[in-house]
Motif scaffolding. Structure first.
Motif, short mmCIF file in Angstrom:
data_model
loop_
_atom_site.label_atom_id
_atom_site.label_comp_id
_atom_site.label_asym_id
_atom_site.label_seq_id
_atom_site.Cartn_x
_atom_site.Cartn_y
_atom_site.Cartn_z
N ILE A 164 -4.24 2.41 -6.94
CA ILE A 164 -4.14 3.28 -5.68
C ILE A 164 -5.50 3.90 -5.53
N PRO A 165 -6.13 3.89 -4.39
CA PRO A 165 -7.51 4.41 -4.18
C PRO A 165 -7.49 6.02 -4.00
N GLU A 166 -8.46 6.76 -4.46
CA GLU A 166 -8.44 7.98 -4.42
C GLU A 166 -9.05 8.31 -2.85
N ARG A 167 -8.00 7.94 -1.93
CA ARG A 167 -8.32 8.24 -0.57
C ARG A 167 -7.31 9.09 0.07
N PRO A 168 -7.51 9.94 0.80
CA PRO A 168 -6.55 10.58 1.82
C PRO A 168 -5.61 9.81 2.35
N GLY A 169 -4.16 10.14 2.61
CA GLY A 169 -3.19 9.42 3.07
C GLY A 169 -2.76 7.92 2.52
N ALA A 170 -2.38 6.97 3.09
CA ALA A 170 -1.90 5.63 2.30
C ALA A 170 -2.85 4.99 1.82
N GLY A 171 -4.01 5.09 2.59
CA GLY A 171 -5.35 4.47 1.94
C GLY A 171 -5.89 3.24 2.56
N ILE A 172 -5.23 3.36 4.11
CA ILE A 172 -5.72 2.01 4.91
C ILE A 172 -6.14 2.45 6.19
N GLU A 173 -7.18 1.77 6.54
CA GLU A 173 -7.89 2.18 7.63
C GLU A 173 -8.18 0.77 8.29
N TRP A 174 -7.94 0.44 9.87
CA TRP A 174 -8.17 -1.02 10.33
C TRP A 174 -9.74 -1.55 10.41
N ASP A 175 -9.83 -2.66 10.12
CA ASP A 175 -11.01 -3.42 10.47
C ASP A 175 -11.03 -3.73 12.03
N GLU A 176 -11.45 -3.13 12.79
CA GLU A 176 -11.20 -3.34 14.33
C GLU A 176 -11.83 -4.56 14.92
N ALA A 177 -12.75 -4.89 14.28
CA ALA A 177 -13.31 -6.21 14.64
C ALA A 177 -12.14 -7.51 14.15
N GLU A 201 0.75 -1.35 0.17
CA GLU A 201 -0.02 -0.10 0.05
C GLU A 201 0.80 1.49 -0.01
N PHE A 202 1.94 1.38 0.98
CA PHE A 202 2.71 2.33 0.92
C PHE A 202 3.61 2.47 -0.26
N ALA A 255 -1.32 -8.46 4.82
CA ALA A 255 -1.97 -7.48 5.73
C ALA A 255 -3.68 -7.41 5.42
N ASP A 256 -4.20 -7.95 4.36
CA ASP A 256 -5.48 -7.78 4.09
C ASP A 256 -6.70 -8.10 5.15
N PRO A 257 -6.40 -9.15 5.83
CA PRO A 257 -7.49 -9.69 7.05
C PRO A 257 -7.54 -8.60 8.09
N VAL A 258 -6.82 -7.47 8.29
CA VAL A 258 -6.95 -6.28 9.18
C VAL A 258 -7.10 -5.03 8.30
N VAL A 259 -7.55 -5.07 7.20
CA VAL A 259 -7.59 -4.00 6.45
C VAL A 259 -8.84 -3.72 5.97
N GLN A 260 -9.56 -2.62 6.23
CA GLN A 260 -11.03 -2.53 5.73
C GLN A 260 -11.21 -2.65 4.13
N GLU A 261 -10.46 -1.90 3.68
CA GLU A 261 -10.75 -2.07 1.89
C GLU A 261 -9.21 -2.19 1.28
N PRO A 262 -9.05 -3.60 1.20
CA PRO A 262 -7.71 -3.74 0.61
C PRO A 262 -7.69 -3.11 -0.71
N PHE A 263 -6.38 -2.74 -1.22
CA PHE A 263 -6.47 -2.28 -2.64
C PHE A 263 -6.70 -3.36 -3.96
N ALA A 264 -7.13 -2.89 -4.81
CA ALA A 264 -7.74 -3.60 -5.91
C ALA A 264 -6.34 -3.94 -6.78
#
Length: 363
Positions: A343-356, A305-306, A326-335
């Motif tokens: 690369i998604p059009e999201r601010p930052g590196a584009g990763i957020e955690w799936d907290e569950a 991702e980075f 890392a995909d199991p804990v990433v909300q929206e893995p890169f396609a």
């Protein structure tokens, strides 16, 4: 949101993630993958994320402790990634830059850059002056030192996962004939036109590497990666001079200075820094211009991702190493499509955690 950010706190958590295909290489076998998730909290409400993949479960505790200690020195201060990177590096002058020290520094650095890009409302690559777009990648999710008879089927599966025309194969079996059989099986499964990057994971002595790699020189391999111990630059220079197949190294460069030493020594045709060791985003930005000045193409190791964002801003960008670990804990893995990471059009590196999921895999 824009403007300066002030560090409030840093949190680091350990998880142990399942692997779809166990890692079996000269460095060991891994059925699960230890990771450290890093969260940089700012007084302005922006949270930066990054992660580390330190291989060894037993190393998680000491790395997390060092991340927390380094972070404490910056609490209440403005976040400026290059300044923080330089301060943290200098704080380790007396004990050395390599190893756990650089790993912890790198993890903090990546999270700070993520926060800064989020504050600017920009994908990370745009913050560097680059553009969002596809990045050529090869699939590194399999083809380990497993039963040769399984490799054709696995190669076909790996190619189909994202339309990949390039794959990573691990070599270094007990005898040359087994490595040759592995190459044949992979090409039967993925097609003769597949670009085949091969990795020995430092598993050979220099003498064995000279014998084995010369014997493989007519196989049309894309590169020969880390055949010998990473710090034997004299040996790498000999292999680079003698072999027709390009030699790849660099995932074990601890900081920009080590990349410079390898380039100066003529120790490889290509380099592939690892963000955990090169110094995170700041280390990458300082290291890869050295390779570019020498006309050397730069690939990535782990952290897709980075790495994707950085490749869009790297002058001699070559190949991105793709893993989904890392995909199991990433909300929206890169396609991944047509062998390219998007690369998604999201601010930052584009990763957020799936907290569950983080809670489920926490250790």
């Amino acid at each position: 949101m824009s403007g300066s950010l002030t560090l409030q706190s840093i949190d680091a958590r350990a998880v142990l993630l399942p692997l779809r295909r166990p890692i079996v290489s000269k460095v060991g076998r891994f059925d699960d993958w230890p990771m450290i998730l890093i969260d940089v909290y700012t007084c302005e409400g922006i949270v930066g994320h990054s992660y580390l993949e330190p291989y060894l479960k037993d190393a998680l505790g000491c790395i997390i402790a060092l991340i927390q200690a380094l972070g404490a020195a910056h609490v209440g201060k403005p976040i400026a990634p290059l300044d923080v990177f330089q301060f943290n590096r200098r704080s380790h002058n007396l004990i050395g830059y390599e190893g756990v020290a650089m790993i912890a520094i790198s993890g903090i650095d990546m999270a700070i850059w993520d926060a800064l890009a989020k504050a600017a409302g920009l994908p990370l690559t745009r913050l560097f002056g680059g553009t969002v777009g596809p990045v050529p990648a090869y699939n590194s999710n399999g083809l380990w030192l497993t039963d040769v008879s399984t490799l054709a089927k696995e190669a076909a599966e790996l190619s189909a996962e994202g339309g990949f025309a390039a794959l990573k194969l691990r070599l270094g079996r007990d005898v040359l004939a087994a490595d040759l059989a592995a190459i044949l099986e992979v090409r039967q499964g993925a097609g003769d036109s597949v670009k085949l990057m091969v990795d020995f994971n430092q598993g050979l002595s220099l003498g064995d590497a000279l014998h084995r790699c010369h014997a493989l020189d007519e196989q049309g391999l894309y590169w020969l990666e880390e055949p010998i111990a990473y710090d034997n630059l004299t040996g790498y220079a000999q292999l680079t001079r003698e072999l027709k197949t390009p030699v790849q190294l660099g995932e074990n460069f601890y900081g920009p200075g080590e990349l410079y030493k390898a380039v100066h020594a003529g120790a490889g045709d290509y380099v592939m820094p690892d963000l955990m060791r090169i110094g995170g985003v700041s280390g990458w930005l300082r290291a890869v211009p050295i390779a570019a000045a020498a006309g050397i193409q730069v690939s990535t190791h782990l952290y897709p991702e980075f790495a994707a964002h950085l490749m869009r801003a790297t002058e001699t960008a070559h190949w991105l190493e793709w893993q989904d670990w890392a995909d199991p804990v990433v909300q929206e893995p890169f396609a991944v499509r047509d062998g390219k990471i998007e690369i998604p059009e999201r601010p930052g590196a584009g990763i957020e955690w799936d907290e569950a999921a983080v809670k489920r895999y926490a250790i």
